[in-house]
Design a protein around this motif. Structure first.
Motif, short mmCIF file in Angstrom:
data_model
loop_
_atom_site.label_atom_id
_atom_site.label_comp_id
_atom_site.label_asym_id
_atom_site.label_seq_id
_atom_site.Cartn_x
_atom_site.Cartn_y
_atom_site.Cartn_z
N ALA A 69 0.83 -1.21 0.00
CA ALA A 69 0.00 0.00 0.00
C ALA A 69 0.86 1.26 0.00
CB ALA A 69 -0.92 0.00 1.22
N LYS A 70 2.10 1.16 0.47
CA LYS A 70 3.03 2.30 0.51
C LYS A 70 3.98 2.31 -0.68
CE LYS A 70 2.97 2.72 5.51
NZ LYS A 70 3.77 2.77 6.72
N GLY A 71 3.75 1.47 -1.68
CA GLY A 71 4.60 1.42 -2.86
C GLY A 71 5.46 0.17 -2.86
N CYS A 82 13.91 -5.27 4.77
CA CYS A 82 13.04 -4.68 3.75
C CYS A 82 13.22 -3.16 3.72
CB CYS A 82 11.59 -5.04 4.01
SG CYS A 82 10.99 -4.57 5.63
N ALA A 83 12.96 -2.59 2.56
CA ALA A 83 13.05 -1.13 2.38
C ALA A 83 11.94 -0.71 1.42
CB ALA A 83 14.40 -0.74 1.82
N LEU A 84 11.22 0.34 1.80
CA LEU A 84 10.20 0.90 0.91
C LEU A 84 10.91 1.80 -0.09
CD1 LEU A 84 7.43 1.64 3.52
CD2 LEU A 84 7.31 -0.02 1.65
N LEU A 85 10.81 1.45 -1.36
CA LEU A 85 11.54 2.16 -2.40
C LEU A 85 11.11 3.62 -2.51
CD1 LEU A 85 13.69 1.95 -4.53
CD2 LEU A 85 11.95 1.14 -6.14
#
Length: 174
Positions: free
Chosen positions: A68-70, A95-98
């Motif tokens: 949901a955040k990309g 993990c990393a949100l791009l």
């Protein structure tokens, strides 16, 4: 303020190809323990470099998923050996949100956002890292702060996992 400072003998330069010769009566100091550790670490790293090479030993699968955040980039647990022979262990999925990373790095991204926008390559880097930990009290004198009267008693082998627009520096992987 004192005009004096604690006097310590100069520590001998450490040599990864020398080990301590323990003999009766030898006074052991910090430099003997550091020399012994350096010798053993370098033997282990030489073994890794010469007999096994470097790269992924197991695990470390990299994949991405939509959230949901990309888009989110994930790196699964695993083990690698870097070109210096250091073992890198990733014990849990990372993990990393791009989109969040791109937002924090938009100044570096700006040149590729022309019209039409160009493709931008992103590098995922896994590096060996040491972290000093487990602070313990050490002998100190009067008027010394709590921070100055304690020191880390352990060094944890850990890792850094980063995203970058630039490829890794070849000097860092030798």
């Amino acid at each position: 303020m004192s005009d004096f400072e604690t006097a310590y003998p100069d520590l001998a330069a450490l040599d990864p190809y020398k080990r301590v010769n323990y003999v009766m009566g030898l006074v052991l100091g910090v430099d003997e323990f550091q020399q012994e550790e350096l010798y053993l670490l370098e033997k282990h790293r030489l073994h890794n470099r010469a007999l096994h090479g470097y790269g992924t030993v197991c695990g470390l699968r990299v994949w991405w998923r939509d959230t949901a955040k990309g888009p989110e980039i994930l790196v699964e647990p695993g083990v690698a050996v870097n070109p210096k022979g250091q073992v890198i262990r990733v014990p849990q999925t990372q993990c990393a949100l791009l989109d969040d990373w791109l937002e924090r790095n938009k100044a570096a991204l700006a040149p590729s956002l022309g019209s039409p926008p160009s493709r931008q390559r992103i590098y995922l880097n896994l590096c060996y890292h040491e972290c000093k930990t487990d602070s313990v009290p050490i002998p100190s004198g009067p008027c010394i702060s709590v921070e100055d009267s304690s020191a880390p008693s352990r060094i944890a082998d850990t890792f850094l996992l980063t995203l970058s627009f630039e490829p890794p520096n070849s000097d860092e992987v030798q």
